[in-house]
Motif scaffolding. Structure first.
Motif, PDB file in Angstrom:
ATOM      1  N   GLY A 573      74.795   8.740  54.819  1.00 20.52           N
ATOM      2  CA  GLY A 573      75.843   9.616  54.317  1.00 20.52           C
ATOM      3  C   GLY A 573      77.197   9.423  54.939  1.00 20.52           C
ATOM      4  N   ASP A 574      77.267   9.398  56.293  1.00 21.35           N
ATOM      5  CA  ASP A 574      78.578   9.298  56.926  1.00 21.35           C
ATOM      6  C   ASP A 574      79.235   7.949  56.653  1.00 21.35           C
ATOM      7  OD1 ASP A 574      76.701   7.962  58.376  1.00 21.35           O
ATOM      8  OD2 ASP A 574      77.228   8.819  60.317  1.00 21.35           O
ATOM      9  N   THR A 575      78.410   6.892  56.440  1.00 21.27           N
ATOM     10  CA  THR A 575      78.967   5.585  56.085  1.00 21.27           C
ATOM     11  C   THR A 575      79.591   5.628  54.699  1.00 21.27           C
ATOM     12  OG1 THR A 575      77.302   4.473  57.444  1.00 21.27           O
ATOM     13  CG2 THR A 575      78.416   3.142  55.773  1.00 21.27           C
ATOM     14  N   LYS A 576      78.882   6.233  53.747  1.00 19.65           N
ATOM     15  CA  LYS A 576      79.427   6.361  52.390  1.00 19.65           C
ATOM     16  C   LYS A 576      80.730   7.143  52.400  1.00 19.65           C
ATOM     17  CE  LYS A 576      75.159   6.196  49.649  1.00 19.65           C
ATOM     18  NZ  LYS A 576      74.326   6.929  48.678  1.00 19.65           N
ATOM     19  N   GLU A 577      80.755   8.238  53.140  1.00 20.92           N
ATOM     20  CA  GLU A 577      81.959   9.067  53.185  1.00 20.92           C
ATOM     21  C   GLU A 577      83.175   8.260  53.622  1.00 20.92           C
ATOM     22  OE1 GLU A 577      81.686  12.817  55.349  1.00 20.92           O
ATOM     23  OE2 GLU A 577      79.519  12.682  55.158  1.00 20.92           O
TER      24      GLU A 577
END
Length: 931
Positions: A573-577
């Protein structure tokens, strides 16, 4: 009185109970005995019991007698008469003398009344006559005495007599300690007396520091003991206690030491004895005495740092400085093995701090000692660089959590030292690390590479856009670094790659100035983001680079989207964000609003696919499994919204309203907004009972609140309002919904913004329902705070919406609720209520119907507001809250003509909370408030 069923009728039975405490027994028996003995200690006969037990032969029984005296003194001291106190003092002193003299027979002085103490010989004669046991007891006594007096405030008149007594008896204490010092016979002799004397000396020295810290007074006669104390360093039995004393004095009270004392210490540290101990710790011996020596040495360095810096040519100074360097190069990894390097680093931080202060002082920049001092700092940094190298995986894995945390903290402290020293060292240290990085890359010394890049990361905030610095940095980013780190990834430690990834983000402004290095950097980062261990730092650096270089990267937008589609749709998730936020920042740089639509749609497709997979798995997996990707989808939307925000330095054309794009107001642009809203609605409706989901949904709508021009996330106020109106009193994270409502109103509160009367009225009605449901603010303080905060945000622009509420009962309920919030114990509702009333009472100059209504409300509620404020000021609030509460009070006095009468009534009301304030004090307070 019974114990274990036995009635206590004699002292001998008490003795037996005391002895039984030290024998095996059941927990019940031990507890029963302890309770019985404690009752005896606290009984009126406790004094006699203590006195009798002290005369027994058994050590345990005598100890219990002494303990009983302590218990009685703590519990019954306040009830003793002055004559009883003197008698008790005489008895205790007599016991002290008797018990310390038992092995030597009766002491002559035991039979002499205290009143005739003036007949004794001078103190030096007396102390020479004491045997070891007596002298040790005397040292214990004066140590305890000075420590206990030191706990009292010397500035308090009631305590002054105790401190005066200490001051007048200092000479006697010095005589006792000095006699113990001179009686030590050297190596092999009994050292107890000298050890106890050193501990006593330490207690007296620090009493003189604590008791007179404000008056700059020392007990000067104590200083005569410093030289004999220093000589004890050479004796093995006395070294630990002496080193502890001197380390404490040097660290906390160096002004106690005279110049000759500093000179003696310098000679000691330059001796063969000190060199032997120094080499021991250098070789990795971190036993207690070695570490103690290292701390002693560093304490001396801290206390004399100015002399060490200013006298570089002095042989003694050179030797000491070399030892300070040596403490940074001890064998072993920092913290995990090397226990002295942290303290050594603190010394060099102090050295740098002194240098900075001196460099900017008048004339110091020309001093001849500056350059040698700079060289020493440069050398210390090189030594730190060697110390921050990461250990091999197998060694690091063997460390416990404390060692790992300590090692990482040491690295952070080194980074702080680098930043502090940069004004002194400038481009020289920067160039040194760049060259070191190039050399370690060439030899594939990956631990060296990581340590060097770590140092360059630390310097990123220090370097400027100077051409010389950019040229040096270009030699690194233009080298084979990226290709080496990519091609040899399997053989490179993960920490080295992680630090290199962080480096690119830290130097994003450089890439903005030198876009020719961007392609290689971004290729490396997108390759790194696919590795789980590097995904988070790589995505962060991608975001920073894309955000800084957005204008340059618009032509590569398609490649970024393709890269995401190919490699990152399954990322965490944090990578996509971060990556989607990076792509969005590039989209923002596209001049045409119409041209932004297509790439934004591509991003929405990625997020919609994630939402579809999430929703379709509802019922098939645990809620937590479904919740995480759902929240990720909403956070990705928020990240995209923030990436699309106009930069803060973008000029605003005030006269170009007619030229503004209307693309997002209707047609294709509006359909994109509909898609965004649908994504939020789909996720929130599916997981409406999860607070994290509600919060993430709110943040999507907030992303457009700060924008001055239309955009894909600048939703019509009605759209945001419809989302907010779905909340209920039992909605999770309701306070986040309310803060979003506050932010919406706030974004439309300036005169240049569009009024949102319909939305404000709908939200006000909704909030009033929450107020009615809560009733007492203390029941839901967080929600109550945000409800009142929303009311405050409506003023002054939307005060007509408040006063125009259809149900007057709801209007009255809201105002009374705001008054209740002023009187609750919780600070947050009180703060919001103070802000509300500060805004309301000062409203003036409004159209006549509104102003008349406001004046009528104040006539009705003014007395109640004054009462609430006086209740708080009179003790109903913490001292830290008074500044907040003073604001509505000042506004009330300034704007309302009847404020004095209201406040006077509140002050003299029977409900006034404090009975300690008389009428004259109340009138004086009122007079001061009104003037």
């Amino acid at each position: 009185m019974a114990a274990s069923g036995v009635e206590i009728t004699s002292i001998s039975e008490v003795e037996q109970l005391v002895k039984r405490l030290y024998l095996p027994g059941t927990p019940w028996e031990i507890t029963s005995i302890q309770e019985t003995l404690q009752r005896l200690q606290r009984s009126p006969e406790g004094w006699q019991l203590a006195d009798t037990l002290l005369g027994r032969d058994d050590d345990k029984v005598r100890f219990f007698g002494a303990l009983t005296f302590t218990v009685k003194l703590n519990s019954d001291w306040e009830t003793l008469e002055p004559d009883s106190i003197q008698s008790l003092l005489h008895r205790l002193v007599s016991w002290l003398i008797r018990l310390t003299s038992q092995s030597e027979g009766p002491l002559v002085g035991d039979a002499v009344p205290l009143a005739s103490i003036d007949q004794y010989p001078p103190t030096p004669t007396l102390v020479r006559a004491l045997n070891k046991r007596q002298a040790v007891a005397a040292l214990w006594f004066i140590s305890t005495l000075v420590e206990d007096v030191g706990k009292t405030d010397p500035n308090n008149v009631r305590n002054q007599k105790f401190h005066d007594k200490i001051r007048t008896n200092t000479e006697d204490a010095v005589a006792l300690m000095g006699n113990a010092f001179t009686s030590y016979g050297g190596p092999g002799a009994d050292a107890q007396l000298a050890q106890e004397s050193m501990k006593c000396f330490q207690a007296w020295v620090f009493y003189s520091h604590r008791a007179y810290i404000d008056t700059d007074t020392t007990l000067d006669s104590l200083k005569s003991l410093t030289q004999p104390a220093i000589r004890f360093l050479a004796y093995e039995d006395l070294y630990p206690v002496t080193a502890e004393l001197l380390t404490d004095v040097l660290s906390n009270y160096s002004k106690f030491l005279r110049p000759q004392d500093i000179g003696t210490l310098s000679s000691v540290l330059g001796s063969a004895w000190a060199q032997e101990r120094f080499e021991l710790i250098r070789s990795g011996n971190f036993g207690f005495e070695s570490v103690q020596f290292g701390r002693f040495l560093l304490a001396f360095g801290d206390a004399t740092v100015q002399d060490l810096a200013r006298n570089p040519n002095d042989p003694g100074t050179q030797q000491l400085i070399n030892m300070m360097h040596g403490l940074l190069t001890c064998d072993g990894y920092a913290v995990a093995e090397d226990e002295i390097c942290v303290s050594a680093l603190e010394f060099w931080s102090t050295f740098v701090e002194f240098m900075i202060d001196s460099l900017f002082a008048e004339g110091e920049d020309k001093a001849p000692w500056i350059e040698p001092a700079r060289r020493n700092i440069l050398q210390a940094i090189e030594e730190c660089w060697a110390k921050i190298k990461m250990p091999p995986r197998e060694i690091g894995a063997s460390w416990d959590s404390e060692s790992r945390v300590g090692f990482n903290d040491f690295r952070k402290d080194v980074a702080d030292l680098l930043q502090a020293a940069y004004p002194l060292l400038g481009i020289e240290i920067f160039e040194k690390f760049i060259n070191l990085a190039l050399r370690s890359l060439k030899t594939e010394a990956w631990e060296d590479t990581e340590a060097t890049l770590f140092c360059l990361n630390a310097l990123s905030d220090c370097v400027s856009d100077d051409a010389a610095e950019d040229e040096i940095l270009g030699t690194l980013f233009g080298s084979s670094m990226f290709s080496q780190l990519s091609e040899s990834a399997a053989n490179i430690p993960a920490k080295t790659r992680q630090t290199s990834v962080n480096l690119l983000g830290h130097y994003a402004p450089f890439f903005e100035r030198h876009t020719e290095y961007l392609p290689a950097a971004l290729t490396f980062l997108f390759g790194s983001v696919e590795a789980p261990a590097l995904a988070r730092p790589a995505s962060r650096s991608i975001f920073l680079l894309c955000s800084s270089c957005r204008n340059t990267l618009t032509s590569e937008l398609g490649a970024f989207l393709e890269q995401y589609s190919r490699s990152l749709t399954t990322a965490k998730g944090d990578t996509k964000e971060k990556v989607l936020g990076a792509i969005a920042s590039i989209i923002q740089a596209i001049p045409s609003e119409e041209a932004k639509a297509e790439p934004i749609q591509r991003i929405l497709e990625f997020i919609e696919n994630d939402v579809h997979l999430c929703i379709s798995s509802l019922g098939k997996h645990e809620l937590d499994v479904v919740k995480e990707p759902a929240i990720t989808a909403l956070r990705c939307l928020t990240s995209v919204g923030k990436g699309l925000q106009a930069l803060d330095d973008t000029p605003i054309e005030l006269d170009s309203e007619a030229d503004r794009s209307t693309f997002w107001d209707g047609g294709f642009g509006a359909s994109i907004q509909v898609r965004i809203v649908k994504i939020v609605d789909t996720v929130v409706e599916a997981l409406s009972q999860d607070g994290d989901v509600i919060e993430a949904g709110c943040f999507v709508y907030r992303a457009g609140f700060t924008e001055a021009a239309p955009g894909p996330f600048v939703f019509p106020p009605g759209v945001t309002t419809r989302f907010l109106l779905r909340s209920r009193i039992d909605t999770p994270r309701l306070e986040v919904v309310l803060t979003t409502a506050c932010a919406l109103v706030n974004s439309h509160s300036t005169e240049s913004s569009t009024r949102i009367d319909r939305e404000a009225a709908a939200l006000l009605k909704h909030v009033s329902g929450f107020i009615h449901a809560i009733g007492d603010p203390a029941h839901e303080p967080d929600v109550a705070q945000n409800c009142v905060d929303f009311l405050a945000r409506l003023m002054p622009r939307y005060v007509d919406i408040i006063l125009g509420m259809e149900l007057k009962s709801s209007l009255e309920e809201m105002f009374f609720f705001a008054l209740k919030c002023l009187t609750v114990r919780e600070p947050l509702p009180k703060r919001s209520a103070a802000s509300f009333w500060s805004s309301f009472v000062i409203l003036h100059g409004l159209p006549e119907p509104l102003q008349l209504t406001i004046n009528g409300i104040m006539q009705h509620l003014g007395p109640l507001l004054a009462e609430a404020l006086m209740t708080n000021i009179a003790g109903g609030s913490a001292r830290s809250e008074l500044d907040t509460l003073a604001e509505p009070l000042k506004k009330l006095v300034f704007r309302q003509p009847r404020a004095k009468a209201w406040l006077e009534t509140a002050l003299f009301n029977e409900s006034f909370p404090s009975g300690k304030v008389d009428a004259s004090e109340k009138r004086l307070f009122l007079q001061k408030v009104m003037t």
